[in-house]
Scaffold this motif. Structure first.
Motif, PDB file in Angstrom:
ATOM      1  N   GLY A 181      -6.611   6.655   5.660  1.00 43.71           N
ATOM      2  CA  GLY A 181      -6.979   7.946   5.083  1.00 43.71           C
ATOM      3  C   GLY A 181      -7.559   7.799   3.691  1.00 43.71           C
ATOM      4  O   GLY A 181      -8.510   8.497   3.322  1.00 43.71           O
ATOM      5  N   TRP A 182      -7.006   6.885   2.922  1.00 44.11           N
ATOM      6  CA  TRP A 182      -7.526   6.651   1.569  1.00 44.11           C
ATOM      7  C   TRP A 182      -8.953   6.117   1.636  1.00 44.11           C
ATOM      8  O   TRP A 182      -9.816   6.551   0.862  1.00 44.11           O
ATOM      9  N   LEU A 183      -9.205   5.195   2.553  1.00 41.59           N
ATOM     10  CA  LEU A 183     -10.563   4.660   2.702  1.00 41.59           C
ATOM     11  C   LEU A 183     -11.537   5.757   3.106  1.00 41.59           C
ATOM     12  O   LEU A 183     -12.662   5.821   2.593  1.00 41.59           O
ATOM     13  N   GLU A 184     -11.135   6.617   4.016  1.00 39.55           N
ATOM     14  CA  GLU A 184     -12.021   7.691   4.460  1.00 39.55           C
ATOM     15  C   GLU A 184     -12.420   8.594   3.302  1.00 39.55           C
ATOM     16  O   GLU A 184     -13.552   9.086   3.236  1.00 39.55           O
ATOM     17  N   LYS A 185     -11.525   8.793   2.365  1.00 37.36           N
ATOM     18  CA  LYS A 185     -11.793   9.673   1.229  1.00 37.36           C
ATOM     19  C   LYS A 185     -12.549   8.974   0.100  1.00 37.36           C
ATOM     20  O   LYS A 185     -13.277   9.632  -0.651  1.00 37.36           O
ATOM     21  N   ASN A 186     -12.379   7.664  -0.024  1.00 43.34           N
ATOM     22  CA  ASN A 186     -12.821   7.007  -1.251  1.00 43.34           C
ATOM     23  C   ASN A 186     -13.815   5.857  -1.101  1.00 43.34           C
ATOM     24  O   ASN A 186     -14.397   5.430  -2.108  1.00 43.34           O
ATOM     25  N   ALA A 187     -14.013   5.334   0.102  1.00 42.00           N
ATOM     26  CA  ALA A 187     -14.776   4.095   0.240  1.00 42.00           C
ATOM     27  C   ALA A 187     -16.266   4.283   0.497  1.00 42.00           C
ATOM     28  O   ALA A 187     -16.998   3.300   0.591  1.00 42.00           O
ATOM     29  N   GLY A 188     -16.738   5.510   0.592  1.00 43.34           N
ATOM     30  CA  GLY A 188     -18.131   5.734   0.927  1.00 43.34           C
ATOM     31  C   GLY A 188     -19.108   5.142  -0.066  1.00 43.34           C
ATOM     32  O   GLY A 188     -20.060   4.447   0.309  1.00 43.34           O
ATOM     33  N   ALA A 189     -18.878   5.387  -1.356  1.00 40.04           N
ATOM     34  CA  ALA A 189     -19.788   4.874  -2.384  1.00 40.04           C
ATOM     35  C   ALA A 189     -19.742   3.358  -2.443  1.00 40.04           C
ATOM     36  O   ALA A 189     -20.767   2.693  -2.628  1.00 40.04           O
ATOM     37  N   TRP A 190     -18.551   2.787  -2.281  1.00 41.69           N
ATOM     38  CA  TRP A 190     -18.401   1.325  -2.280  1.00 41.69           C
ATOM     39  C   TRP A 190     -19.207   0.712  -1.139  1.00 41.69           C
ATOM     40  O   TRP A 190     -19.937  -0.268  -1.336  1.00 41.69           O
ATOM     41  N   VAL A 233       0.812  -1.217   0.000  1.00 41.64           N
ATOM     42  CA  VAL A 233       0.000   0.000   0.000  1.00 41.64           C
ATOM     43  C   VAL A 233       0.848   1.272   0.000  1.00 41.64           C
ATOM     44  O   VAL A 233       0.296   2.375   0.005  1.00 41.64           O
ATOM     45  N   ALA A 234       2.165   1.125  -0.057  1.00 46.73           N
ATOM     46  CA  ALA A 234       3.051   2.281   0.092  1.00 46.73           C
ATOM     47  C   ALA A 234       2.872   3.302  -1.032  1.00 46.73           C
ATOM     48  O   ALA A 234       2.858   4.515  -0.794  1.00 46.73           O
ATOM     49  N   LYS A 235       2.713   2.847  -2.251  1.00 46.50           N
ATOM     50  CA  LYS A 235       2.655   3.760  -3.396  1.00 46.50           C
ATOM     51  C   LYS A 235       1.334   4.499  -3.489  1.00 46.50           C
ATOM     52  O   LYS A 235       1.309   5.734  -3.554  1.00 46.50           O
ATOM     53  N   ASP A 236       0.239   3.771  -3.513  1.00 44.27           N
ATOM     54  CA  ASP A 236      -1.070   4.372  -3.755  1.00 44.27           C
ATOM     55  C   ASP A 236      -1.952   4.438  -2.520  1.00 44.27           C
ATOM     56  O   ASP A 236      -3.089   4.913  -2.598  1.00 44.27           O
ATOM     57  N   SER A 237      -1.483   3.937  -1.393  1.00 52.19           N
ATOM     58  CA  SER A 237      -2.232   3.895  -0.137  1.00 52.19           C
ATOM     59  C   SER A 237      -3.412   2.939  -0.179  1.00 52.19           C
ATOM     60  O   SER A 237      -4.279   2.980   0.695  1.00 52.19           O
ATOM     61  N   VAL A 289      -6.767  -7.291  -9.324  1.00 51.26           N
ATOM     62  CA  VAL A 289      -6.259  -7.722 -10.618  1.00 51.26           C
ATOM     63  C   VAL A 289      -7.029  -8.961 -11.035  1.00 51.26           C
ATOM     64  O   VAL A 289      -6.893 -10.027 -10.441  1.00 51.26           O
ATOM     65  N   LEU A 290      -7.861  -8.811 -12.041  1.00 48.45           N
ATOM     66  CA  LEU A 290      -8.630  -9.935 -12.556  1.00 48.45           C
ATOM     67  C   LEU A 290      -8.360 -10.102 -14.034  1.00 48.45           C
ATOM     68  O   LEU A 290      -8.295  -9.107 -14.768  1.00 48.45           O
ATOM     69  N   PRO A 291      -8.183 -11.328 -14.509  1.00 45.86           N
ATOM     70  CA  PRO A 291      -7.924 -11.555 -15.925  1.00 45.86           C
ATOM     71  C   PRO A 291      -9.025 -10.950 -16.794  1.00 45.86           C
ATOM     72  O   PRO A 291     -10.210 -11.159 -16.547  1.00 45.86           O
ATOM     73  N   GLY A 292      -8.618 -10.180 -17.794  1.00 46.54           N
ATOM     74  CA  GLY A 292      -9.575  -9.610 -18.731  1.00 46.54           C
ATOM     75  C   GLY A 292     -10.303  -8.396 -18.230  1.00 46.54           C
ATOM     76  O   GLY A 292     -11.169  -7.854 -18.924  1.00 46.54           O
ATOM     77  N   ALA A 293      -9.991  -7.943 -17.005  1.00 49.18           N
ATOM     78  CA  ALA A 293     -10.669  -6.781 -16.446  1.00 49.18           C
ATOM     79  C   ALA A 293      -9.653  -5.692 -16.130  1.00 49.18           C
ATOM     80  O   ALA A 293      -8.485  -5.964 -15.860  1.00 49.18           O
ATOM     81  N   GLU A 294     -10.115  -4.464 -16.188  1.00 50.07           N
ATOM     82  CA  GLU A 294      -9.241  -3.343 -15.879  1.00 50.07           C
ATOM     83  C   GLU A 294      -8.946  -3.330 -14.378  1.00 50.07           C
ATOM     84  O   GLU A 294      -9.833  -3.528 -13.549  1.00 50.07           O
ATOM     85  N   ASN A 295      -7.691  -3.102 -14.042  1.00 50.10           N
ATOM     86  CA  ASN A 295      -7.322  -3.026 -12.632  1.00 50.10           C
ATOM     87  C   ASN A 295      -8.071  -1.879 -11.958  1.00 50.10           C
ATOM     88  O   ASN A 295      -8.287  -0.824 -12.561  1.00 50.10           O
ATOM     89  N   GLN A 296      -8.458  -2.091 -10.719  1.00 46.13           N
ATOM     90  CA  GLN A 296      -9.203  -1.073  -9.994  1.00 46.13           C
ATOM     91  C   GLN A 296      -8.924  -1.182  -8.507  1.00 46.13           C
ATOM     92  O   GLN A 296      -8.435  -2.216  -8.032  1.00 46.13           O
ATOM     93  N   PRO A 297      -9.196  -0.128  -7.755  1.00 42.82           N
ATOM     94  CA  PRO A 297      -8.940  -0.178  -6.306  1.00 42.82           C
ATOM     95  C   PRO A 297      -9.726  -1.306  -5.644  1.00 42.82           C
ATOM     96  O   PRO A 297     -10.876  -1.567  -5.987  1.00 42.82           O
ATOM     97  N   ASP A 298      -9.082  -1.940  -4.689  1.00 41.66           N
ATOM     98  CA  ASP A 298      -9.697  -3.038  -3.950  1.00 41.66           C
ATOM     99  C   ASP A 298     -10.061  -2.522  -2.556  1.00 41.66           C
ATOM    100  O   ASP A 298      -9.244  -2.527  -1.646  1.00 41.66           O
TER     101      ASP A 298
END
Length: 417
Positions: A305-314, A262-266, A271-280
């Motif tokens: 901090g990343w979850l607090e900013k981005n995980a609400g809709a998920w 998580v160091a680079k992108d927090s 990663v799924l075959p045939g699918a675009e990579n996306q945040p997990d």
């Protein structure tokens, strides 16, 4: 990360495929109900066939973690899912019908239910019976697979360790052929020159592949902890040692792997075959819990901090299990789940099912809840009573290889960055 008994594949609901909220890896009877009827008392509105017990257990455990007293109706729904053997399946559409050989019971649903019921108290008979069943299906290497008789995996072994601890058993004393669950877990730990992660299971050639999902689970399992731990003492996540590590060192090694991931992108990536990579989102939440439990809240600060900013809709789309995962992440780091990036996770979780009996200082019962409430003293005296998703399912064991689904869920993709 899987146990295969068939090559046939079913696709789960479209909503689950999009959001990947926590669901059990193999969580269904071979004959699921044809329609998605949501029983009274169950949290969430999605088809419960594959994850009813799992999401209910996480919801109730999360409520207890933040001081919310669940509705009796919700607790009774969960206890009503238990088979006479003590085991739980992912979902029983007709709890009045006795469990039979065709019903797929599993370690993950059973262990999650034990953790929730043990936390709530007043369910000693149910948890003792469930733990007895788990012990009866322990593998010779000391671990557990998703289904009885399946090869041990890091996720299943870890969630069972959490259940044993919650029920008052000592995992290192739960032996099969002289092997404990920790023995099985350490065998799935990679050496430091391979990153120090946990693998889900060995591949067909017996090789181990690093997996962030299994690592988040393995860190907690190696520490003897369940789904909702508090922050551990401050410690560096450094991979060290050679040969077979102790469980504590395996946990530190796994945390070091997660910290690097998580160091680079927090956050972790799916990663799924045939699918675009996306945040997990789900596995990032699980990584926060693991990092904080092993080395303190500061170790998990960036992904939190990343979850607090981005995980609400998920979480909103994922429902009760997703909200529970975020509550566990907040709890493990000492954060306020009622002000999580602008979202009141507790209120959002409570709104997905029966209104709790009490939330904090105020009672919030629905009319009619009084008729289903157990004796108050029995509930208050915890433990003293004797009462008792790009997601694909492999038919038979219903393999899941999903996006962001919680760490205690076996049957996921075998590799993850």
């Amino acid at each position: 990360m899987n146990v295969r008994r068939s090559a046939a594949v079913l696709t789960a609901t479209a909503a689950t495929a999009l959001i990947g909220a926590a669901t059990p890896a193999v969580a269904a009877s071979p004959s699921p109900s044809p329609t998605a009827v949501i029983p009274a008392g169950l949290y969430g509105t999605a088809d419960p066939t594959y994850d009813g017990v799992w999401r209910q257990s996480l919801a109730l455990l999360a409520q207890d973690t933040v001081g919310v007293r669940p509705a009796d109706q919700a607790v009774k729904w969960l206890t009503g899912q238990q088979c006479a053997t003590g085991a739980f399946a992912a979902f029983r559409a007709d709890p009045a019908k006795p469990c039979d050989a065709k019903l797929m019971v599993d370690s993950n649903s059973t262990a999650a239910a034990v953790q929730a019921l043990a936390a709530l108290g007043g369910q000693r008979a149910a948890t003792d019976k469930a733990v007895g069943w788990l012990k009866s299906v322990q593998n010779a290497d000391g671990g557990w697979g998703y289904a009885p008789g399946g090869a041990s995996d890091a996720n299943s072994t870890s969630v069972v360790i959490g259940a044993l601890t919650a029920a008052g058993a000592k995992p290192d004393q739960v032996l099969k052929g002289g092997k404990s669950p920790y023995d099985a877990l350490v065998e799935l730990a990679l050496p430091c020159d391979a990153g120090g992660a946990f693998a889900y299971q060995p591949d067909k050639q017996g090789k181990l592949a690093a997996n962030a999902d299994a690592t988040a689970a393995g860190v907690l399992g190696a520490l003897g902890l369940g789904l909702a731990p508090e922050a551990g003492k401050k410690a560096d996540a450094v991979c060290a040692g050679t040969g077979s590590p102790t469980p504590q060192q395996a946990a530190a090694n796994g945390a070091a792997y997660l910290a690097k991931a998580v160091a680079k992108d927090s956050h972790l990536m799916s990663v799924l075959p045939g699918a675009e990579n996306q945040p997990d989102y789900g596995n990032t939440a699980d990584a926060v819990v693991a990092l904080a439990a092993q080395g303190g809240a500061e170790q998990a600060e960036k992904p939190l901090g990343w979850l607090e900013k981005n995980a609400g809709a998920w979480a909103k789309q994922g429902g009760p299990a997703a909200y529970a995962q975020l509550i566990f992440a907040a709890h493990a780091t000492g954060s306020d789940p009622r002000a999580f990036g602008g979202t009141d996770l507790v209120a959002a979780l409570n709104a997905t099912g029966p209104t709790p009996q009490a939330s904090g200082e105020a009672a919030t019962e629905k009319p009619g809840d009084e008729d289903t409430r157990d004796d108050k003293d029995e509930k208050d005296n915890k433990g003293d009573s004797d009462d008792g998703f790009g997601v694909w399912w492999t038919v038979g064991v219903f393999l899941v290889a999903g996006i962001g689904i919680g760490f205690l869920i076996s049957g996921r993709r075998k590799q993850q960055p």
